[in-house]
Motif scaffolding. Structure first.
Motif, PDB file in Angstrom:
ATOM      1  N   ASP A 135       2.874   7.456   4.234  1.00 48.40           N
ATOM      2  CA  ASP A 135       2.297   8.948   4.332  1.00 48.40           C
ATOM      3  C   ASP A 135       1.337   8.973   5.675  1.00 48.40           C
ATOM      4  O   ASP A 135       0.996   9.868   6.210  1.00 48.40           O
ATOM      5  CB  ASP A 135       1.602   9.667   3.319  1.00 48.40           C
ATOM      6  CG  ASP A 135       2.697   9.730   2.157  1.00 48.40           C
ATOM      7  OD1 ASP A 135       4.173  10.036   2.526  1.00 48.40           O
ATOM      8  OD2 ASP A 135       2.267   9.708   1.108  1.00 48.40           O
ATOM      9  N   ILE A 136       0.563   7.750   6.052  1.00 43.62           N
ATOM     10  CA  ILE A 136      -0.537   7.497   6.743  1.00 43.62           C
ATOM     11  C   ILE A 136      -0.129   6.667   7.962  1.00 43.62           C
ATOM     12  O   ILE A 136      -0.345   5.358   7.662  1.00 43.62           O
ATOM     13  CB  ILE A 136      -1.445   7.347   6.319  1.00 43.62           C
ATOM     14  CG1 ILE A 136      -1.955   8.324   5.070  1.00 43.62           C
ATOM     15  CG2 ILE A 136      -2.668   7.197   7.106  1.00 43.62           C
ATOM     16  CD1 ILE A 136      -3.112   7.871   4.054  1.00 43.62           C
ATOM     17  N   GLN A 191       0.291   4.487   0.496  1.00 43.16           N
ATOM     18  CA  GLN A 191      -0.102   5.263   1.441  1.00 43.16           C
ATOM     19  C   GLN A 191       0.334   5.022   2.845  1.00 43.16           C
ATOM     20  O   GLN A 191       0.326   6.017   3.700  1.00 43.16           O
ATOM     21  CB  GLN A 191      -1.680   5.448   1.482  1.00 43.16           C
ATOM     22  CG  GLN A 191      -2.397   5.866   0.279  1.00 43.16           C
ATOM     23  CD  GLN A 191      -3.866   6.044   0.442  1.00 43.16           C
ATOM     24  OE1 GLN A 191      -4.267   6.812   1.191  1.00 43.16           O
ATOM     25  NE2 GLN A 191      -4.730   5.201  -0.187  1.00 43.16           N
ATOM     26  N   HIS A 203      -1.763  18.149   6.554  1.00 40.78           N
ATOM     27  CA  HIS A 203      -0.991  17.610   5.411  1.00 40.78           C
ATOM     28  C   HIS A 203      -0.641  18.478   4.404  1.00 40.78           C
ATOM     29  O   HIS A 203      -1.537  19.412   3.743  1.00 40.78           O
ATOM     30  CB  HIS A 203      -1.685  16.590   4.558  1.00 40.78           C
ATOM     31  CG  HIS A 203      -1.237  15.634   3.666  1.00 40.78           C
ATOM     32  ND1 HIS A 203      -1.051  15.815   2.472  1.00 40.78           N
ATOM     33  CD2 HIS A 203      -0.308  14.376   3.999  1.00 40.78           C
ATOM     34  CE1 HIS A 203      -0.270  15.086   1.808  1.00 40.78           C
ATOM     35  NE2 HIS A 203       0.059  14.220   2.869  1.00 40.78           N
ATOM     36  N   ASP A 225       0.880  -1.046   0.127  1.00 44.51           N
ATOM     37  CA  ASP A 225      -0.010  -0.023   0.005  1.00 44.51           C
ATOM     38  C   ASP A 225       1.019   1.138   0.076  1.00 44.51           C
ATOM     39  O   ASP A 225       1.429   1.487   0.902  1.00 44.51           O
ATOM     40  CB  ASP A 225      -0.974   0.108   1.137  1.00 44.51           C
ATOM     41  CG  ASP A 225      -2.049   1.056   1.249  1.00 44.51           C
ATOM     42  OD1 ASP A 225      -1.620   2.228   0.715  1.00 44.51           O
ATOM     43  OD2 ASP A 225      -3.011   0.640   1.719  1.00 44.51           O
ATOM     44  N   ARG A 247       4.532  13.045   4.954  1.00 45.12           N
ATOM     45  CA  ARG A 247       3.680  12.351   5.655  1.00 45.12           C
ATOM     46  C   ARG A 247       2.586  13.318   6.488  1.00 45.12           C
ATOM     47  O   ARG A 247       2.884  14.552   6.718  1.00 45.12           O
ATOM     48  CB  ARG A 247       4.445  11.692   6.802  1.00 45.12           C
ATOM     49  CG  ARG A 247       3.742  10.887   7.718  1.00 45.12           C
ATOM     50  CD  ARG A 247       5.064   9.938   8.511  1.00 45.12           C
ATOM     51  NE  ARG A 247       4.250   9.146   9.558  1.00 45.12           N
ATOM     52  CZ  ARG A 247       4.408   8.110   9.428  1.00 45.12           C
ATOM     53  NH1 ARG A 247       4.601   7.342   8.189  1.00 45.12           N
ATOM     54  NH2 ARG A 247       3.697   7.346  10.477  1.00 45.12           N
TER      55      ARG A 247
END
Length: 183
Positions: free
Chosen positions: A44-45, A41, A167, A39, A172
Motif C-alpha cells: 500500500d505504500i 504495508q 488514502h 512488511d 494503496r
C-alpha cells in the motif's frame, strides 16, 4: 495512477500524507525489498521520504491545504537527495530504513513549513528524521536481513517536487498532486 478524486471522504474528512517519491529505478526496488522482508504495508505504500505522515483533514480544507503546499513548494529550491546505507529505530520501534545522507536539512525545512498550516499540525510521536522505511513490524530476523542486505545501498537524485497523497483506507496511497519546488 489517478491524481484526482477517488480518495476517502467519509464523514467529510480525507486522509492525506505528503512525501518525496523515490524515482525509478530505486523506488520500485526499495518497495520490492520491503515486500520481501514480509512488511504487509509494502503493498500500500510506495518507497518515499515522509514530509507529513498520515493526517486526517476536513474535505472542505483541502483547497486551502493545496494552496499552502503550493506556497511552500514555491519558497523552496530543488535539491539533491542522497540515500546511503541503513539505520534502525530499534528498540524504540521495529523499523529498518535506508538513511538520508544528503538532503536532510532540506527535508527538515520542507516538513516544518508544511506542518506550519493549522490544518496540518499534528502531535509528533517522535522527532522528525527523514528516511525510507524498508522493513517495519516484521520478525527480528527479517529486520536484521533488511539492515544487512541494504547496508551498501546508495542512490542520488534531484528532488524537484513533493507529492500530496490520499488514502481511501482500502487501497494503496494514491498521488493527488505534485508540487514543483522553486515555483
Amino acid at each position: 495512477m489517478d491524481r484526482g478524486e477517488g480518495s476517502s471522504q467519509a464523514g467529510g474528512t480525507i486522509q492525506i500524507g505528503i512525501a518525496v517519491d523515490i524515482p525509478q529505478p530505486w523506488g520500485p526496488f526499495l518497495t520490492r525489498r520491503r515486500a520481501e522482508a514480509g512488511d504487509p504495508q509494502a503493498a500500500d505504500i510506495p518507497a518515499h521520504v515522509t514530509l507529513l505522515g498520515p493526517t486526517e483533514i476536513p474535505v472542505a480544507a483541502l483547497a486551502a491545504v493545496e494552496a499552502h503546499l503550493a506556497a511552500v513548494a514555491a519558497a523552496h529550491l530543488p535539491f539533491t537527495l542522497h540515500l546511503r546505507g541503513t539505520g534502525t529505530f530499534r528498540p524504540v520501534t521495529q523499523v529498518v530504513f535506508v538513511a538520508v545522507a544528503a538532503g536532510i536539512s532540506e527535508c527538515e525545512l520542507l516538513a516544518a513549513a508544511i506542518g506550519s498550516a493549522a490544518e496540518l499540525h499534528r502531535e509528533a510521536r517522535f522527532p522528525y528524521h527523514p528516511h525510507v522505511t524498508v522493513a517495519q513490524d516484521v520478525a527480528p530476523e527479517a529486520l536484521d536481513r533488511a539492515y544487512e542486505d541494504l547496508a551498501d545501498f546508495s542512490a542520488m537524485f534531484e528532488v524537484n517536487s513533493f507529492t500530496l497523497f490520499s488514502h481511501s483506507g482500502q487501497a494503496r496511497w494514491q498521488p493527488r498532486r505534485d508540487f514543483p519546488l522553486g515555483g
